[in-house]
Scaffold this motif. Structure first.
Motif, PDB file in Angstrom:
ATOM      1  N   LYS A   7       0.827  -1.199   0.000  1.00 19.72           N
ATOM      2  CA  LYS A   7       0.000   0.000   0.000  1.00 19.72           C
ATOM      3  C   LYS A   7       0.874   1.267   0.000  1.00 19.72           C
ATOM      4  CE  LYS A   7      -4.190  -1.855   1.953  1.00 19.72           C
ATOM      5  NZ  LYS A   7      -5.111  -1.629   0.863  1.00 19.72           N
ATOM      6  N   ILE A   8       2.014   1.206   0.657  1.00 23.21           N
ATOM      7  CA  ILE A   8       2.934   2.350   0.701  1.00 23.21           C
ATOM      8  C   ILE A   8       3.328   2.754  -0.717  1.00 23.21           C
ATOM      9  CG2 ILE A   8       5.239   3.089   1.437  1.00 23.21           C
ATOM     10  CD1 ILE A   8       3.308   2.919   3.757  1.00 23.21           C
ATOM     11  N   TYR A   9       3.624   1.774  -1.559  1.00 27.20           N
ATOM     12  CA  TYR A   9       4.003   2.058  -2.949  1.00 27.20           C
ATOM     13  C   TYR A   9       2.868   2.774  -3.671  1.00 27.20           C
ATOM     14  CZ  TYR A   9       5.391   1.406  -7.789  1.00 27.20           C
ATOM     15  OH  TYR A   9       5.724   1.628  -9.106  1.00 27.20           O
ATOM     16  N   SER A  10       1.665   2.249  -3.547  1.00 25.05           N
ATOM     17  CA  SER A  10       0.513   2.847  -4.213  1.00 25.05           C
ATOM     18  C   SER A  10       0.210   4.239  -3.681  1.00 25.05           C
ATOM     19  CB  SER A  10      -0.710   1.948  -4.045  1.00 25.05           C
ATOM     20  OG  SER A  10      -1.830   2.505  -4.675  1.00 25.05           O
ATOM     21  N   ILE A  11       0.350   4.439  -2.384  1.00 25.92           N
ATOM     22  CA  ILE A  11       0.060   5.733  -1.780  1.00 25.92           C
ATOM     23  C   ILE A  11       1.050   6.792  -2.247  1.00 25.92           C
ATOM     24  CG2 ILE A  11       0.115   7.005   0.410  1.00 25.92           C
ATOM     25  CD1 ILE A  11      -1.188   4.463   1.684  1.00 25.92           C
ATOM     26  N   PHE A  12       2.334   6.487  -2.234  1.00 23.18           N
ATOM     27  CA  PHE A  12       3.330   7.496  -2.578  1.00 23.18           C
ATOM     28  C   PHE A  12       3.518   7.698  -4.080  1.00 23.18           C
ATOM     29  CE2 PHE A  12       4.673   6.847   1.863  1.00 23.18           C
ATOM     30  CZ  PHE A  12       4.560   8.172   2.274  1.00 23.18           C
ATOM     31  N   THR A  13       3.137   6.731  -4.903  1.00 19.31           N
ATOM     32  CA  THR A  13       3.288   6.896  -6.348  1.00 19.31           C
ATOM     33  C   THR A  13       1.983   7.270  -7.039  1.00 19.31           C
ATOM     34  OG1 THR A  13       2.897   4.554  -6.796  1.00 19.31           O
ATOM     35  CG2 THR A  13       5.193   5.253  -6.449  1.00 19.31           C
ATOM     36  N   GLY A  14       0.856   7.067  -6.378  1.00 14.83           N
ATOM     37  CA  GLY A  14      -0.432   7.335  -7.004  1.00 14.83           C
ATOM     38  C   GLY A  14      -0.809   6.256  -8.007  1.00 14.83           C
ATOM     39  N   ALA A  15      -0.204   5.092  -7.855  1.00  8.38           N
ATOM     40  CA  ALA A  15      -0.461   3.978  -8.771  1.00  8.38           C
ATOM     41  C   ALA A  15      -1.817   3.343  -8.465  1.00  8.38           C
ATOM     42  CB  ALA A  15       0.636   2.927  -8.641  1.00  8.38           C
ATOM     43  N   CYS A  16      -2.342   2.654  -9.456  1.00 12.18           N
ATOM     44  CA  CYS A  16      -3.598   1.911  -9.290  1.00 12.18           C
ATOM     45  C   CYS A  16      -3.472   1.026  -8.056  1.00 12.18           C
ATOM     46  CB  CYS A  16      -3.855   1.056 -10.529  1.00 12.18           C
ATOM     47  SG  CYS A  16      -5.234  -0.088 -10.356  1.00 12.18           S
ATOM     48  N   PRO A  17      -4.403   1.114  -7.111  1.00  7.68           N
ATOM     49  CA  PRO A  17      -4.284   0.310  -5.889  1.00  7.68           C
ATOM     50  C   PRO A  17      -4.466  -1.191  -6.133  1.00  7.68           C
ATOM     51  CG  PRO A  17      -6.361   1.492  -5.913  1.00  7.68           C
ATOM     52  CD  PRO A  17      -5.587   1.972  -7.093  1.00  7.68           C
ATOM     53  N   LYS A  18      -5.094  -1.558  -7.237  1.00  8.70           N
ATOM     54  CA  LYS A  18      -5.374  -2.963  -7.526  1.00  8.70           C
ATOM     55  C   LYS A  18      -4.182  -3.664  -8.185  1.00  8.70           C
ATOM     56  CE  LYS A  18      -9.089  -5.488  -7.335  1.00  8.70           C
ATOM     57  NZ  LYS A  18      -9.536  -5.958  -6.044  1.00  8.70           N
TER      58      LYS A  18
END
Length: 127
Positions: A7-18
């Motif tokens: 989740k940290i990756y998705s939160i800081f990059t704005g990447a698709c959470p799925k």
């Protein structure tokens, strides 16, 4: 990247959470103010729909308050405690920090909000 799949990756990059294969945002740069909150309708990789329901991202305003407080506290500690500035200078540092980091705070809050409800799915990643 080592953190991909978290989740940290998705939160800081704005990447698709799925699937974390692409950005949710139409423009990656948060300082393009006309596009700061414009997100794609769905992920072109896994077809995940970003707006889970109408007005879904209104809930991110609650997260934004906490993130803004964290930025303000960091500005206060940096200016007042580390640089030994006056209270007025520390207050100005807080205001400037919140204005300059406003677009980042907005996007970070949206990223945290959607990641509270959506989990990464390894099956979505094509090798």
């Amino acid at each position: 990247m080592m953190l991909k799949g978290t989740k940290i990756y998705s939160i800081f990059t704005g990447a698709c959470p799925k699937c974390q294969q692409e950005s949710m945002y139409k423009t990656k740069n948060p300082y393009v103010l006309s596009d700061v909150l414009k997100i794609n309708d769905h992920c072109s990789h896994c077809k995940f729909k970003y707006r889970l329901e109408p007005s879904f991202f209104y809930g991110s305003m609650y997260v934004s308050y906490g993130v803004g407080i964290a930025f303000a506290v960091a500005a206060f500690i940096t200016s007042f405690l580390i640089f030994n500035s006056s209270l007025m200078t520390a207050f100005i540092a807080i205001v400037v920090t919140l204005i300059v980091c406003g677009p980042i705070i907005m996007r970070l809050s949206r990223n945290i909000w959607i990641n509270m409800f959506v989990n990464y799915d390894k099956k979505m990643v094509k090798k």
